[in-house]
Design a protein around this motif. Structure first.
Motif, mmCIF file in Angstrom:
data_model
loop_
_atom_site.group_PDB
_atom_site.id
_atom_site.type_symbol
_atom_site.label_atom_id
_atom_site.label_comp_id
_atom_site.label_asym_id
_atom_site.label_seq_id
_atom_site.Cartn_x
_atom_site.Cartn_y
_atom_site.Cartn_z
ATOM 1 N N ALA A 1 12.562 17.734 37.743
ATOM 2 C CA ALA A 1 11.502 17.373 38.691
ATOM 3 C C ALA A 1 11.834 17.862 40.099
ATOM 4 O O ALA A 1 10.936 18.180 40.868
ATOM 5 N N LEU A 2 13.121 17.922 40.430
ATOM 6 C CA LEU A 2 13.502 18.298 41.801
ATOM 7 C C LEU A 2 13.759 19.795 41.973
ATOM 8 O O LEU A 2 13.949 20.274 43.090
ATOM 9 N N LEU A 3 13.728 20.525 40.850
ATOM 10 C CA LEU A 3 14.102 21.943 40.890
ATOM 11 C C LEU A 3 13.191 22.773 41.804
ATOM 12 O O LEU A 3 13.665 23.459 42.717
ATOM 13 N N GLN A 4 11.874 22.690 41.584
ATOM 14 C CA GLN A 4 10.958 23.527 42.363
ATOM 15 C C GLN A 4 10.960 23.123 43.832
ATOM 16 O O GLN A 4 10.934 23.968 44.722
ATOM 17 N N TRP A 5 11.039 21.823 44.062
ATOM 18 C CA TRP A 5 11.126 21.278 45.433
ATOM 19 C C TRP A 5 12.239 22.010 46.187
ATOM 20 O O TRP A 5 12.072 22.450 47.315
ATOM 21 N N GLN A 6 13.393 22.148 45.522
ATOM 22 C CA GLN A 6 14.552 22.775 46.161
ATOM 23 C C GLN A 6 14.336 24.275 46.332
ATOM 24 O O GLN A 6 14.632 24.837 47.386
ATOM 25 N N ARG A 7 13.794 24.914 45.277
ATOM 26 C CA ARG A 7 13.605 26.376 45.354
ATOM 27 C C ARG A 7 12.630 26.748 46.462
ATOM 28 O O ARG A 7 12.778 27.781 47.101
ATOM 29 N N ASP A 8 11.638 25.885 46.691
ATOM 30 C CA ASP A 8 10.645 26.169 47.726
ATOM 31 C C ASP A 8 11.251 26.166 49.131
ATOM 32 O O ASP A 8 10.620 26.621 50.074
#
Ligand code: C5P
Length: 222
Positions: free
Chosen positions: A107-114
């Motif tokens: 769940a936090l992966l895309q948040w971080q990549r952005d």
């Protein structure tokens, strides 16, 4: 041609990652991603809502809809300033529990990549170089002995006027290392192409200097 402006700094708690990442971001004029804060926020939200830490579906759903905001060194959860609340030892342990759940990490992966934009990013965490940004051009893995890390944490807590017990801190650091290194999803380990730095006997300036040297060679070759 200069490469993507991205530096990952991984390592165990108390290795000095947070301070060094902040220093580097300031010196380079880049953004900072404190990924540990995200797991701490999820942990705090789980505790505040009285959810079961083992209930992966509910905790994962909470992480997917995390209502968090970072603003000028302050961290907000549901618009409440929780900057200090997420820094306690118990919040760190709660973070480590939710961080072991694959659905939370997903769940936090895309948040971080952005967070990685052309402005440049220093990303601080456990799996920045291995999972979140495997293609980062500069990866650092920072370590220090558990005793040294507990000592640093002890001083930090005392300076903030918080209570601290050194033997207990050493034990908690060992337990957290054990959990972070042995979990199935994204365990704490250096990326194959990471530069390893042991900060036990080095000052913040010495470590920052080493990383800046490597950064200079990579990012300033237009
Ligand atoms: O870095 P910090 O101590 O704030 O992180 C708290 C906890 O969050 C860590 O012990 C670890 O379990 C988890 N974490 C993680 N992956 C990250 C950052 C933190 O699993 N990238």
């Amino acid at each position: 041609m200069s490469c993507r402006k991205l530096i990952t700094i991984d390592g165990p708690s108390g290795s000095g990652k947070g301070t060094i990442a902040q220093c580097l971001a300031e010196k380079l004029g880049w953004k900072l991603l404190d990924s540990g804060a995200l797991y701490r926020l999820v942990g705090l939200d789980v505790r505040n809502r009285g959810l079961d830490f083992e209930d992966e579906a509910s905790v994962g759903a909470l992480a997917a809809s995390l209502d968090a905001r970072f603003d000028k060194g302050h961290v907000f959860l549901h618009n409440q300033d929780v900057t200090n609340d997420i820094r306690s030892e118990s919040a760190g342990n709660d973070a480590s529990r939710v961080a072991a759940l694959p659905r939370v990490r997903e769940a936090l992966l895309q948040w971080q990549r952005d967070c990685a934009t052309s402005d440049g990013l220093v990303a601080d965490g456990r799996d920045m170089g291995t999972v979140v940004f495997p293609d980062a051009p500069l990866k650092i893995f920072l370590t220090a002995s558990p005793e040294e890390r507990a000592n640093r944490r002890y001083k930090q807590l005392k300076e903030k006027g918080m209570s601290a017990n050194l033997p207990r801190l050493i034990e908690e650091i060992r337990e957290r290392d054990e959990r972070d290194s042995n979990r199935k999803t994204a365990p704490l380990r250096p990326a194959e192409d990471a530069i390893l730095i042991d900060s036990s006997a080095l000052s913040i300036d010495e470590v920052t200097g080493k990383i800046l040297e490597a950064a200079d060679a990579l990012f300033n070759d237009e």
